[in-house]
Design an enzyme around this catalytic site. Structure first.
Site, PDB file in Angstrom:
ATOM      1  N   ASN A  98       0.848  -1.173   0.042  1.00  0.00           N
ATOM      2  CA  ASN A  98       0.071  -0.253  -0.074  1.00  0.00           C
ATOM      3  C   ASN A  98       0.741   1.382  -0.148  1.00  0.00           C
ATOM      4  O   ASN A  98       1.987   0.949   0.510  1.00  0.00           O
ATOM      5  CB  ASN A  98      -1.044   0.000   1.233  1.00  0.00           C
ATOM      6  CG  ASN A  98      -1.915   0.889   0.905  1.00  0.00           C
ATOM      7  OD1 ASN A  98      -1.744   2.071   1.366  1.00  0.00           O
ATOM      8  ND2 ASN A  98      -3.210   0.472   0.562  1.00  0.00           N
ATOM      9  N   SER A  99       0.352   2.269  -0.427  1.00  0.00           N
ATOM     10  CA  SER A  99       1.135   3.421  -0.510  1.00  0.00           C
ATOM     11  C   SER A  99       1.563   4.006   0.857  1.00  0.00           C
ATOM     12  O   SER A  99       2.382   4.888   0.796  1.00  0.00           O
ATOM     13  CB  SER A  99       0.531   4.682  -1.323  1.00  0.00           C
ATOM     14  OG  SER A  99      -0.851   5.252  -0.532  1.00  0.00           O
TER      15      SER A  99
ATOM     16  N   HIS B  92     -13.340  17.865  -4.586  1.00  0.00           N
ATOM     17  CA  HIS B  92     -12.553  16.782  -4.205  1.00  0.00           C
ATOM     18  C   HIS B  92     -11.243  17.424  -3.487  1.00  0.00           C
ATOM     19  O   HIS B  92     -10.790  18.263  -4.248  1.00  0.00           O
ATOM     20  CB  HIS B  92     -11.898  15.998  -5.431  1.00  0.00           C
ATOM     21  CG  HIS B  92     -11.147  14.691  -5.058  1.00  0.00           C
ATOM     22  ND1 HIS B  92      -9.895  14.599  -5.702  1.00  0.00           N
ATOM     23  CD2 HIS B  92     -10.898  14.050  -4.055  1.00  0.00           C
ATOM     24  CE1 HIS B  92      -9.226  13.544  -5.364  1.00  0.00           C
ATOM     25  NE2 HIS B  92     -10.144  12.935  -4.284  1.00  0.00           N
ATOM     26  N   HIS B  93     -10.960  17.042  -2.235  1.00  0.00           N
ATOM     27  CA  HIS B  93      -9.713  17.651  -1.630  1.00  0.00           C
ATOM     28  C   HIS B  93      -8.802  16.372  -1.716  1.00  0.00           C
ATOM     29  O   HIS B  93      -8.659  15.780  -0.196  1.00  0.00           O
ATOM     30  CB  HIS B  93      -9.893  18.278  -0.252  1.00  0.00           C
ATOM     31  CG  HIS B  93     -10.657  19.285  -0.560  1.00  0.00           C
ATOM     32  ND1 HIS B  93     -11.315  20.315   0.549  1.00  0.00           N
ATOM     33  CD2 HIS B  93     -10.774  20.632  -1.520  1.00  0.00           C
ATOM     34  CE1 HIS B  93     -11.864  21.273   0.170  1.00  0.00           C
ATOM     35  NE2 HIS B  93     -11.573  21.514  -1.210  1.00  0.00           N
ATOM     36  N   GLU B  94      -8.032  15.853  -2.444  1.00  0.00           N
ATOM     37  CA  GLU B  94      -6.840  15.052  -1.997  1.00  0.00           C
ATOM     38  C   GLU B  94      -5.822  15.892  -1.407  1.00  0.00           C
ATOM     39  O   GLU B  94      -5.144  16.908  -1.694  1.00  0.00           O
ATOM     40  CB  GLU B  94      -6.221  14.645  -3.211  1.00  0.00           C
ATOM     41  CG  GLU B  94      -5.044  13.539  -3.236  1.00  0.00           C
ATOM     42  CD  GLU B  94      -5.141  12.382  -2.013  1.00  0.00           C
ATOM     43  OE1 GLU B  94      -6.254  11.740  -2.153  1.00  0.00           O
ATOM     44  OE2 GLU B  94      -4.454  12.498  -1.028  1.00  0.00           O
TER      45      GLU B  94
ATOM     46  N   HIS C 247     -11.806   9.926   2.602  1.00  0.00           N
ATOM     47  CA  HIS C 247     -10.896   8.499   2.314  1.00  0.00           C
ATOM     48  C   HIS C 247      -9.392   8.693   2.941  1.00  0.00           C
ATOM     49  O   HIS C 247      -8.881   9.565   2.947  1.00  0.00           O
ATOM     50  CB  HIS C 247     -10.963   8.599   0.649  1.00  0.00           C
ATOM     51  CG  HIS C 247     -11.805   8.196   0.011  1.00  0.00           C
ATOM     52  ND1 HIS C 247     -12.447   7.275  -0.976  1.00  0.00           N
ATOM     53  CD2 HIS C 247     -13.424   8.609   0.427  1.00  0.00           C
ATOM     54  CE1 HIS C 247     -13.512   7.004  -1.488  1.00  0.00           C
ATOM     55  NE2 HIS C 247     -14.190   8.178  -0.700  1.00  0.00           N
ATOM     56  N   GLU C 248      -9.331   7.258   3.019  1.00  0.00           N
ATOM     57  CA  GLU C 248      -7.851   6.881   3.603  1.00  0.00           C
ATOM     58  C   GLU C 248      -7.890   7.511   5.169  1.00  0.00           C
ATOM     59  O   GLU C 248      -6.795   7.442   5.770  1.00  0.00           O
ATOM     60  CB  GLU C 248      -6.620   7.641   3.042  1.00  0.00           C
ATOM     61  CG  GLU C 248      -6.682   6.659   1.591  1.00  0.00           C
ATOM     62  CD  GLU C 248      -7.129   7.528   0.326  1.00  0.00           C
ATOM     63  OE1 GLU C 248      -7.464   8.791   0.583  1.00  0.00           O
ATOM     64  OE2 GLU C 248      -7.320   7.093  -0.387  1.00  0.00           O
TER      65      GLU C 248
ATOM     66  N   GLU D  55     -13.963   6.126   3.677  1.00  0.00           N
ATOM     67  CA  GLU D  55     -13.627   4.870   2.825  1.00  0.00           C
ATOM     68  C   GLU D  55     -12.981   3.984   4.071  1.00  0.00           C
ATOM     69  O   GLU D  55     -14.064   3.200   4.295  1.00  0.00           O
ATOM     70  CB  GLU D  55     -12.347   5.236   1.849  1.00  0.00           C
ATOM     71  CG  GLU D  55     -12.083   4.140   0.969  1.00  0.00           C
ATOM     72  CD  GLU D  55     -11.028   4.587   0.104  1.00  0.00           C
ATOM     73  OE1 GLU D  55     -10.813   4.295  -1.109  1.00  0.00           O
ATOM     74  OE2 GLU D  55      -9.946   5.124   0.699  1.00  0.00           O
TER      75      GLU D  55
ATOM     76  N   GLU E  50     -12.182   0.793  -6.031  1.00  0.00           N
ATOM     77  CA  GLU E  50     -11.260   0.971  -6.985  1.00  0.00           C
ATOM     78  C   GLU E  50     -10.072  -0.206  -7.050  1.00  0.00           C
ATOM     79  O   GLU E  50      -9.461  -0.420  -7.881  1.00  0.00           O
ATOM     80  CB  GLU E  50     -10.368   2.122  -6.142  1.00  0.00           C
ATOM     81  CG  GLU E  50      -9.844   1.781  -4.891  1.00  0.00           C
ATOM     82  CD  GLU E  50      -9.176   3.192  -4.097  1.00  0.00           C
ATOM     83  OE1 GLU E  50      -9.241   4.327  -4.975  1.00  0.00           O
ATOM     84  OE2 GLU E  50      -8.544   3.313  -3.293  1.00  0.00           O
TER      85      GLU E  50
END
Lengths: 722, 722
Positions: free
Chosen positions: B214-215, B434-436, B504-505, B523, B529
């Site tokens: 995983n990242s 979207h805010h990555e 997410h994450e 998430e 995904e």
């Protein structure tokens, strides 16, 4: 995420770029290359030695200053990078791809400063180095001045160098002998140590006793010392190692190999032990060496400022020097408190209802006390009044690693923020804001915009920030890249709001006040507060101008007249200067921000001496260092900006000093009214600190003043053109 | 800083308080104390064992569920505290000072949910424990429900317990045997692992293969697993261990002593290895154990939500369920890109001039593509359109530990933010922001207010946040106290701006959506995904409702109709369900936020099946779990809020399932139009995923539907009242 076709196109394109670079960079002969300072006295030589290791040396009047010393960086594997990512050091295996030399001569005007103009005159050599094994290029840039040099690493953007992590920087400074040094223990979190004066070889033996207790401290080596490091060789050369323009990089200390007398850069690590996260194009700060055979040049040479970028602010009209007093010393000595109540063992912002707490009766920042200081400032021409302890949260602010310790916007019930600002403004005075963060940097960032908006709303234009205690995010240090970026973020955000910053416990300055002149002060050393914590050595303020002040002004908060604290409080410390020694600090410790730190009632007691603080300027068109020896004495004459008046200060250590001042800088044919504030004959910082004599006479160009400074004493002179 | 007199007064006062407490807390007999659930089936016993060690055990229908297990916390010395500070553990040496029992029965209404009302009915026992040696008190509070229990530690504010640091929490869960478990490898940074189904004794042997890349990932123990942990005993008891209301605390994992089958809490450390910085009064999250002999109770029991605090928002009118589509899957499969250009090896916000970069031609978030999705949403009654890759910075966003990767306000040149929002609004659709963050949390916090202001300006009311990669501040973890506080800070800041959050994450949810119902999704597990990254096991979505969904809804992004990705892209992965299996997810994986994740052109191809996604509700007045077995199958019927319509979904693993559904929940005497979307006879998630049959008929209360689910299949049914 890219289709394979896209990736192939991309790779092809990069290959073309790469070929282009290779064609440009046919390796040149790696013979030694030398550049000299404009006056020819300083000479710097660069070569690749051994297995392509960048190496430099430096001389002054043909005497070695820096023996051949290696340059380079050790890189860390990026544990955050995708698998398969490779990292190689930038230490050796280099060939010289290109060398460019140039000359620069410009005179610029600082927004505030010791002089109205500063000449920036150097010869430059930029060496492009190619590391074939990694397909990477870096540039090492040297600038050679009449009084020293700066060198830095530059990392151009390129296919194989976009992101990298610095594990260690290995910039060496090989000394020619066992010099005398004025040093502080190297530390990632505090600079608030006493200076130790010793031979380099004695550092190891003296380190343990030099490390005194601090609320946040992290030493790293028995021979680690801080910059600016002032040294003196046996044959009378003064050498000073520091850094300039530390931006997006961690602060450098020096670690001494005391067998070979070689210093090496030692960067402040982050929470994971890494020293820097870099994205090309980027550069290191300048690593600087100042040199002269006249100590006064160490003080007058503006190498650090010159190596910083020009002013980045388009409008600087709102930036101004400040003379201030404030609700501060009474808390430092322990007579009053920052906190409002003793009811609670701990408090919570937004939960604790202070209106229901019993006031402790010692809270300094109350309406009446603040008004007293406002009245005092207005009466005596001081611009601003600092008020510490005005805001909720002081009951448990220190030592708890508390995240949300302050919100920077909520006053205690007895501090009427609107009334007090209105009252101050009606008298031509401003309040000076205080943001103690307890080193909870993230909490400060969350509230910063609101805090500055509050300041704008009520008319504050300057803030004193504080970073007492260990940093949050935990594991980070006061002088790491993360916090250095935080301090600069704070300065930039403040600039947007036309607010000046005076940052305490922040990293030692490296001349960034040239680029961001709203950074009007820093603490970053042992300030006057230590005179209430057991005292500082009498030589402290004749060392700091050689060391701490190289990077920028210090908010030293001088002016303590009642030096024996026990005469008016329960504090048994005493100030390690005479009263005249305190006056001298307004000249010797240059700053555009000067406090009259003692209590109004003490100044009223010695009003004739206080006249000097009323009179002295805080911004200058010219400065002349008349006498100087590190740790012994400094005498400086400064011309007040926009006037023909001069102010002269002299400060000495515990041995006293006999000062002889030739007034040859006065205008010919003009008359001046001269007032000398000098130690009385029997004055002594321990036994008789408040014995002073005020003498008035007329003077003219060429006259000579002879003034004796007592043990731990000093003098101040005003020379007003008639 | 306080005068000594003041300190003495303070101490005297505290002593009086202390005496008062001691008088109140005369130790009671430390005999075992038992409370039962309202229905009497669950029983919990507390006692002090050995040297005053808090110990509890739990039974269900007189069967042991948790054998006697210890409770307690190990404290760290506060390295940040002043010298002389002492710290003692809160592990033993306790006496019972007080025990209070009470009963609670309340029915509350969630803003959105599986049911319109939730009953919160428990018996409570709060045990005050006194640790004489440290002069400290803590409370352990137990709440016993018909289907389980929660326990938590509470730390009242008191003279000798104001700040403390948790080194480790030692909450034990002693199992009665070698149960079957559905587990994920314990990790401080990711939950995106495949569930492993094994005996507890097999965890150690299976751990290595269970840890896939995983990242960002940090495993900690060969027997460490995540919560919610679903187990099943040999005699048919279902046991689930999780936590509720994790606020200002780090996320808990479980470490198994696999000799004795005892789980112990394992908290996520900070950058210095500490597990929590606490200020009293405070409390731990609830540690929960759910139990039943019917697997369906694991899904319908609302223990986690009930143990959270009531809604903290006064106005919730702006919070609403969302069905959405978006520019997302086309990037996930690799056909398009988030990035705008391939020109640059790295970019800098505010420096890189994208208007001068060559577009890569694959940028998904361009005006034409976004309009296509808006048109599709408008046509099909979807509320919002997510657009990922709309903002500058995607060229080097991942894997570089870059601090200032995004500013969240600057669109790429081909994304006209005003035009697109105007266009969407004109069609009754909203864009979904979207805010990555690339896990650069501090950078996000610096820009958060501006980012939310931009959303308000253009009419966005929901944001999907992302935390891909390792956390900045470096050394912190996704599930530590620092980041948990960050996520909540984000949710609270968003609420101020009337913005819903889908994180997410971020850390796995623990029911905080009850208190902050604008947290509409997370998430925190392997989402759809992964079907493009090699696929997830067919049983994945019949495990998640037992595990991941215990804490709150998941933005699973179902609805992939073109399950064989190679038919329309270069991606060779395939979705491990049938098409009907995808439809089932809108019921089985409850969420107020449901995506139709496939491309518009794919839905147009299977428009008759897409009718179900158009029809299905996303908010419910009632839910009935009809069939359930972890990892095998789940069948649920839900009544759409504000209507008399029902939707039924069934999902199974790779073994297929024969479902029998009694429509006894329909209203008596009424007629309903029933549409069944079922796998065709020869359907198979690998060989024939898109074989489906749509059947329509009239049904009434008491009718029975028999539906066969294929391997990796499922079904969906709409039952519309006529």
């Amino acid at each position: 995420m890219l289709g394979k076709e896209m990736l192939n196109k991309f790779t092809f394109k990069m290959k073309k770029i790469q070929l282009f670079f290779i064609a440009l960079m046919l390796p040149m002969l790696a013979a030694a290359q030398t550049i000299k300072s404009p006056d020819g006295k300083v000479s710097l030589t660069f070569s690749l030695t051994g297995n392509g290791v960048p190496t430099y040396s430096m001389t002054y009047k043909n005497k070695a200053v820096i023996k051949p010393s290696h340059l380079g960086l050790e890189l860390a594997k990026n544990k955050h990078a995708s698998k398969g990512f490779k990292e190689t050091d930038l230490m050796d295996g280099f060939t010289v791809a290109d060398t460019k030399t140039s000359t620069f001569d410009e005179t610029w005007k600082p927004v505030w400063g010791e002089t109205s103009t500063i000449r920036n005159n150097y010869n430059e050599m930029a060496v492009t180095l190619n590391q074939e094994s990694s397909n990477r290029n870096i540039i090492i840039r040297f600038r050679v001045y009449d009084y020293g040099m700066g060198l830095r690493y530059e990392f151009p953007q390129q296919k194989d160098l976009n992101y990298f992590i610095i594990k260690d920087e290995h910039t060496q400074f090989a000394m020619t002998g066992d010099h005398k040094a004025w040093w502080l223990p190297g530390d990632y979190d505090t600079q608030e140590y006493e200076t130790v004066t010793s031979k380099l070889s004695q550092i190891r033996g003296l380190m343990k006793s030099a490390v005194t207790e601090n609320s946040s401290q992290t030493t790293f080596s028995p021979t680690g010392v801080q910059t600016a490091l002032q040294m003196k060789t046996d044959d009378g050369l003064y050498i000073n190692i520091h850094e300039a323009a530390c931006v997006d990089y961690s602060t450098m200390s020096l670690n001494l190999d005391d067998k070979n007398m070689v210093f090496e850069s030692w960067l402040t690590p982050d929470a994971e032990g890494m020293k820097g996260y870099m994205q090309t194009p980027c550069k290191s700060p300048w690593r600087t060496v100042m040199v002269s055979d006249d100590a006064r040049d160490m003080l007058s040479c503006k190498l650090t400022l010159n190596l910083n970028e020009p002013c980045a602010l388009s409008d600087v009209s709102w930036i101004h020097p400040v003379k201030y007093c404030g609700v501060w010393w009474e808390m430092i000595v322990g007579r009053n408190s920052w906190s409002y109540t003793n009811d609670l063992p701990s408090v919570r912002l937004g939960v604790t209802d202070y209106s229901k707490c019993k006031p402790n009766g010692t809270h300094g920042a109350n309406n009446a006390e603040v008004k007293k200081y406002i009245d005092f400032a207005a009466k005596n021409g001081l611009n601003e009044v600092l008020v510490e302890g005005w805001n909720e949260g002081w009951e448990d602010w220190a030592g708890n690693s508390k995240f949300d310790v302050f919100d920077f916007v909520t006053p205690y019930p007895d501090f009427d923020i609107k009334m007090l600002n209105d009252y101050a403004h009606s008298k031509g005075v401003k309040l000076l804001m205080h943001h103690e963060t307890s080193s909870s940097a993230i909490n400060y960032e969350r509230h910063m915009e609101d805090a500055f908006n509050l300041m704008n709303k009520y008319g504050y234009d300057a803030v004193k920030t504080g970073y007492v205690g260990d940093i949050i995010p935990r594991g980070e240090h006061h002088y790491g890249q993360f916090m250095n970026n935080h301090y600069l973020y704070n300065v930039k955000m403040a600039a947007k709001h036309h607010i000046m910053v005076n940052a305490h416990e922040a990293t030692r300055p490296t001349g960034l006040c040239r680029t961001y002149p709203n950074l009007v002060g820093n603490e970053s050393a042992r300030g006057t507060e230590y005179e209430a914590f057991g005292g500082s050595n009498p030589d402290h303020t004749v060392v700091l101008p050689f060391t701490r002040l190289q990077g920028g002004p210090m908010d030293y908060t001088p002016g303590i007249f009642e030096t024996q604290l026990k005469t008016w409080s329960k504090n048994t410390s005493y100030v390690h200067t005479t009263l005249c020694g305190q006056l001298a600090l307004y000249l010797v410790m240059y700053s555009p921000l000067q406090m009259a730190a003692d209590l109004p009632e003490h100044y009223e007691k010695y009003d004739d001496a206080f006249q000097f603080i009323r009179d002295v300027a805080v911004d200058w068109s010219d400065s002349k260092y008349l006498e100087a020896e590190p740790g012994d004495y400094i005498t400086v004459a400064r011309k007040a900006k926009g006037t023909d008046n001069w102010f002269i200060g002299g400060k000495c250590d515990e041995n006293g000093h006999k000062s002889t001042i030739k007034l040859d800088f006065l205008e010919k044919g003009k008359k001046y009214a001269c007032t000398v504030y000098a130690d009385a004959k029997n004055a002594d910082y321990e036994k008789n600190p408040k014995a002073y004599v005020i003498t008035k006479k007329a003077v003219k160009k060429g006259d000579v003043l002879k003034i004796d400074e007592a043990r731990g004493g000093g003098f101040a002179v005003s020379v007003i053109k008639l």
